[in-house]
Design a protein around this motif. Sequence first.
Motif, short mmCIF file in Angstrom:
data_model
loop_
_atom_site.label_atom_id
_atom_site.label_comp_id
_atom_site.label_asym_id
_atom_site.label_seq_id
_atom_site.Cartn_x
_atom_site.Cartn_y
_atom_site.Cartn_z
N THR A 109 0.81 -1.22 0.00
CA THR A 109 0.00 0.00 0.00
C THR A 109 0.84 1.27 0.00
O THR A 109 0.31 2.35 -0.16
CB THR A 109 -0.91 0.02 1.24
N ASP A 110 2.17 1.16 0.22
CA ASP A 110 2.95 2.39 0.24
C ASP A 110 3.93 2.52 -0.93
O ASP A 110 4.47 3.60 -1.15
CB ASP A 110 3.66 2.62 1.59
N SER A 111 4.17 1.45 -1.67
CA SER A 111 5.19 1.59 -2.71
C SER A 111 5.19 0.43 -3.71
O SER A 111 4.69 -0.65 -3.43
CB SER A 111 6.58 1.65 -2.05
N TYR A 112 5.76 0.71 -4.87
CA TYR A 112 6.06 -0.35 -5.83
C TYR A 112 7.12 -1.29 -5.24
O TYR A 112 7.07 -2.49 -5.46
CB TYR A 112 6.59 0.25 -7.14
N VAL A 113 8.08 -0.74 -4.52
CA VAL A 113 9.12 -1.59 -3.93
C VAL A 113 8.46 -2.62 -3.00
O VAL A 113 8.75 -3.82 -3.07
CB VAL A 113 10.15 -0.76 -3.13
N GLY A 114 7.53 -2.13 -2.17
CA GLY A 114 6.84 -3.04 -1.26
C GLY A 114 6.00 -4.06 -2.01
O GLY A 114 5.95 -5.24 -1.63
N THR A 115 5.38 -3.62 -3.10
CA THR A 115 4.58 -4.53 -3.92
C THR A 115 5.46 -5.62 -4.51
O THR A 115 5.14 -6.80 -4.47
CB THR A 115 3.89 -3.74 -5.05
N MET A 116 6.60 -5.20 -5.05
CA MET A 116 7.51 -6.16 -5.68
C MET A 116 8.01 -7.18 -4.66
O MET A 116 7.98 -8.39 -4.91
CB MET A 116 8.69 -5.41 -6.30
N ILE A 117 8.46 -6.69 -3.50
CA ILE A 117 9.03 -7.61 -2.52
C ILE A 117 7.96 -8.57 -2.02
O ILE A 117 8.19 -9.77 -1.87
CB ILE A 117 9.69 -6.82 -1.37
N ASP A 118 6.75 -8.06 -1.84
CA ASP A 118 5.68 -8.95 -1.40
C ASP A 118 5.37 -10.00 -2.47
O ASP A 118 5.17 -11.17 -2.17
CB ASP A 118 4.43 -8.12 -1.07
N ASP A 119 5.33 -9.56 -3.74
CA ASP A 119 5.14 -10.52 -4.83
C ASP A 119 6.22 -11.60 -4.77
O ASP A 119 5.94 -12.79 -4.86
CB ASP A 119 5.26 -9.82 -6.19
N LEU A 120 7.46 -11.17 -4.63
CA LEU A 120 8.58 -12.12 -4.68
C LEU A 120 8.51 -13.11 -3.53
O LEU A 120 8.59 -14.32 -3.74
CB LEU A 120 9.92 -11.37 -4.63
N VAL A 121 8.37 -12.60 -2.31
CA VAL A 121 8.52 -13.52 -1.18
C VAL A 121 7.27 -14.34 -0.94
O VAL A 121 7.35 -15.41 -0.36
CB VAL A 121 8.97 -12.82 0.12
N THR A 122 6.10 -13.86 -1.39
CA THR A 122 4.92 -14.70 -1.17
C THR A 122 4.60 -15.58 -2.36
O THR A 122 4.10 -16.68 -2.18
CB THR A 122 3.66 -13.87 -0.83
N LYS A 123 4.89 -15.12 -3.59
CA LYS A 123 4.51 -15.93 -4.74
C LYS A 123 5.68 -16.69 -5.35
O LYS A 123 5.48 -17.67 -6.05
CB LYS A 123 3.91 -15.04 -5.84
N GLY A 124 6.88 -16.20 -5.13
CA GLY A 124 8.00 -16.82 -5.82
C GLY A 124 7.96 -16.42 -7.28
O GLY A 124 7.10 -15.66 -7.71
N VAL A 125 8.92 -16.89 -8.06
CA VAL A 125 8.93 -16.55 -9.48
C VAL A 125 9.02 -17.81 -10.31
O VAL A 125 9.60 -18.81 -9.89
CB VAL A 125 10.12 -15.62 -9.85
N ASP A 126 8.37 -17.78 -11.48
CA ASP A 126 8.55 -18.89 -12.41
C ASP A 126 9.08 -18.38 -13.73
O ASP A 126 9.17 -19.11 -14.71
CB ASP A 126 7.26 -19.69 -12.58
N GLU A 127 9.40 -17.10 -13.79
CA GLU A 127 10.09 -16.51 -14.92
C GLU A 127 10.74 -15.24 -14.36
O GLU A 127 10.36 -14.80 -13.29
CB GLU A 127 9.11 -16.14 -16.03
N PRO A 128 11.71 -14.67 -15.07
CA PRO A 128 12.30 -13.44 -14.53
C PRO A 128 11.21 -12.40 -14.26
O PRO A 128 10.36 -12.14 -15.10
CB PRO A 128 13.25 -12.99 -15.64
N TYR A 129 11.22 -11.86 -13.06
CA TYR A 129 10.15 -10.96 -12.60
C TYR A 129 10.46 -9.54 -13.02
O TYR A 129 11.52 -9.01 -12.74
CB TYR A 129 10.06 -11.04 -11.08
N ARG A 130 9.49 -8.92 -13.68
CA ARG A 130 9.64 -7.52 -14.05
C ARG A 130 8.55 -6.72 -13.37
O ARG A 130 7.42 -7.18 -13.25
CB ARG A 130 9.51 -7.39 -15.57
N MET A 131 8.85 -5.54 -12.91
CA MET A 131 7.84 -4.69 -12.30
C MET A 131 6.90 -4.19 -13.38
O MET A 131 7.34 -3.77 -14.46
CB MET A 131 8.52 -3.49 -11.62
N LEU A 132 5.60 -4.25 -13.11
CA LEU A 132 4.59 -3.77 -14.05
C LEU A 132 3.58 -2.94 -13.27
O LEU A 132 3.31 -3.25 -12.10
CB LEU A 132 3.84 -4.95 -14.70
#
Lengths: 626, 430
Positions: A406-429
């Motif tokens: 809720t406060d940043s793209y950085v926070g959104t990205m880190i939450d995406d990474l640590v909760t969902k993991g990645v199955d392809e190189p992750y790009r911020m959108l």
Amino acid sequence: MIFDRTGVVVVGGGHAGVEAALASARLGVETVLVTGEPAKICTLPCNPSVGGSAKGQLVREIDALGGEMGLLIDATSVHVRWLNESKGPAVRALRAQADKPAYARAARAHLEAQPGVTIVRGMVDGLVASGGAIRAVRTEDGRSIPARAVVLATGTFLGGKTFRGDEVRAEGRFGEAPAVGLSGALARLGFPLGRLKTGTPPRIDKTTVDPARMAVQAPSDVPLAFSYRRSPAFAGPQLPCWITVTSARTHALVRANLHRSPLYGLDLIRGIGPRYCPSIEDKVVKFAHNPSHQIFIEPEGWDEPTLYVGGFSTSLPADVQLEMLHTLPGLEECAMLRAGYAVEYDFVQPTELRHSLETRRIENLFHCGQLNGTSGYEEAAAQGLLAGINAARRVRGERPFLLERTDSYVGTMIDDLVTKGVDEPYRMLTSRAEHRVLLRHDNADLRLTPRGRELGLIDDRAWEAFVARRERLERAISGAEATRVTEEQIAGARLAKGSTLADALRRPEIGTADVASYFPSSLENDEPERIAIEIKLAGYVRRQRLAVERAARVELEEIPDDFGYETIAALSREAREKLGRHRPRTIGAAARIPGLTPADVAIVSLFVHRHRTRREDERGREGACA
Amino acid sequence: MRASGDAARAISARVFRSRGTLRPRYATLGSILDAEGLEIDRGLGLFFPAPDSYTGEDVFELHVHGSPIVVGETLGALLAAGARLATPGEFTRRAFLHGKLDLSAAEAVADLIDAESRSAARAARARLAGGLLAAVDAERVKLDAILAELSGTLDFPDEVPEPPRERLAGELVAIGTGLETLARGFEVGRLVREGVGVAIVGPPNAGKSSLLNALLGDDRALVSELAGTTRDTIEESFALDGGVRVRLIDTAGIRSHADRLEAAGIARSERALEGARVALVVVDGSRPLDDEARALLERTRARPRVVVFNKRDLGDAGYEGREPPEKGALAVSVLEPADVARIRSALRDAVGIDAPDLERPHLATARQADCVHAALRALERAQRTLDDGQPIDLLAGDLVEASAALGELGGDAATEAILDAVFARFCIGK
């Protein structure tokens, strides 16, 4: 050299490593940056651009928190312009093309000027841990560097392999040795490694292209800046970029040579590539219905001999690459100075991490950048900043610094990474940021600079400037509600008698330029625009804030770290296994784990609740009913 | 009555005495005892050991005679033996916690429990089969396609062109139309599930009670007093030929002779009409209409109704002399089965819904309707954003919201709030 006072060791000198080292040292912790080649710090090995849709927001956020990327690019850009200008204030973003050597020099200079940072040449191939915590790193030549916290920012170097046709080299990137021992060191500590792939296009000789045959993309004619801490100024002469297109001839060459592709024909590449940055082979194979793809020709610096061929990433053999380049209008006679290639590298699933970017497995060990499966300079820099901050805070015995969706793209990205993991190189959108109306490019300072100040990364001068700016903006926004506009019609929009500046700005047709004379003269730079955005978006911002408050209920419902999923019979085995692996911090984070059904999340929520209330309510186990 | 939990076995030993011990899952005849060990009633006891029970815990069930006194005393005995009253939906919640039900099953169970009529049961089953989800998903897929295009142009401005606004506007209208159809279907679903309220109104002595009894006919066995109705109306229900259940809201059941004032009569019938979709107006047709009857006919003119001129067997002065003539009015004698059948058929027409309507997917619960309405509101905002010439990014925000609302309907975003809503629909003891 004596390392015994070292607090934080940063491994890697890319965008992530540089931000991590600077942040750590600025928080007062002795920091060593270990890199294979100090001359290649921040060399921008792929595209020459920084920013762009969603990535521009990241750069602004890094800057607002006291990071370096915005300053570096502002000082070295050869071309800056706005993207998405007409599509909405929340998705508008700056993109700049860097002078690559200048950018790298600036990064190194900032590091060298920073008290508390020591740059050490070395390839790290060992991690020393005991008692579940990291203690030191070891270099190939046998040195041991003790550390109270370690930040790994190794980019594509872990087990790096490059591909051009059937030519496979052990490289972290063009011409540089990969890190061979470190993957094994991570595996020995229990980290599961995966394999990802990315690629880069060929570079061509700028004296051999015909710009007249291509469409020009002009840079902004007014100076624009990422950093809030400098007034916008041109870093030097501004250069154009160009657009050309592929044709049936190009595509036929790709198809005719697929058997020589390490990905399609030779089957050499196991790593998964990014959908968001497809190679030209991918474009031709997967989007066969498109008769043509746009290709972007971008300078790599004022004096660099090369042009970057954006959108043309490829791992076909060099001879095919050249032939393909010659099918592009304007490039018919170009000379290729360096062939494109694919690079495959190890990564560690970011679900191994806490939101602080510390690994769950080994205390005081932090992972950031491509090691976490992301792609992009900006994504790496943002993680580096957070990892550096948190490593230093660890050393200082302070609580982790966390950002939220809720406060940043950085926070959104880190939450995406640590909760969902990645199955392809992750790009911020931008579409990953559900709260993007709040998380704008323009207001990153209002969102994050107070946080950066609390951390100790914003110096007095920058803080005072911020406070004055915030006051100017607030005053001007309330002033706009009181300022009467005298015209009855502006930019084709009819205004009722007695309309205020705010009323006028709420009309979509009316922009800041149309009402410039009504703004207070004290406003600087983009401030009139920021005021207009606040006023135009007020309704949408209000709605989004409500949504954030609603979301906060589940978002803030914390799950105990040792919560026993395996005892919950109502969960499927798969759900138990996933939850046990991801260990979500909150119910909100649990809901974002891919593959978990809402019923699973609901069950967890019920049990967490039950877990909390159990002791108070032992009688709650019996029930009777008529 | 049912007790669930670790203490269920111990409680059963305190309140139930039979010759042999309770065999798992077998009904045993025995005595139900109060706290002093005195027999309250004879009844059946069943014990379901965990995990093979409805809740997955030890469950003890007592089947007793339906007298309120016996039920009350048995409950008292259970409480004295260490049980407590379950909160609404607690049994199902426990079943859910022990992996006995998934969320959609729990919701469907809620509907099955509520469903009094055959049609509602069918609707609940149809929903389980996913017809509704398919209908909702069809709209969601269209929304997501627009969103994908918008995300494309926002995140890859160099590659994906901005879609033309006129086309977007057309697509939004089409999705809105689909969602409105679904939202209308909810009204039908609700009527079928809850039964269509029909208020019997008429002056005293018009024959309302006899009509009520005649309409209930063979269904009389199903008649019950429903909890939650206001104290001075009685609801009884029967099924129309189309399968839709009618709740008869009858003010005639209460006769306070001391309270014959016209105003009180009007107030009563007003209250009955409040909860009703259709008015069944009963007047005495054998005599010229009195003022109360005329006033009632006037008041109900604007709403769906069936007008019955009763007591045809006694004369037709009221029916023939009606002023103005009542269109569609029936002259009947409730003593004539053929006349009662005419009334039923007129009611079916006035209700305007048949059970077959349910074979199309429709929204069956208020939560689902809320989701669709939330999606519609977001869609309206998106249309306004587009009409106002706002940038397309703001459009995307509204569409994300609309899509999320539809996703929630399919259970994509279950939160504690949804669970609360689902579980709270379980009445105590069901």
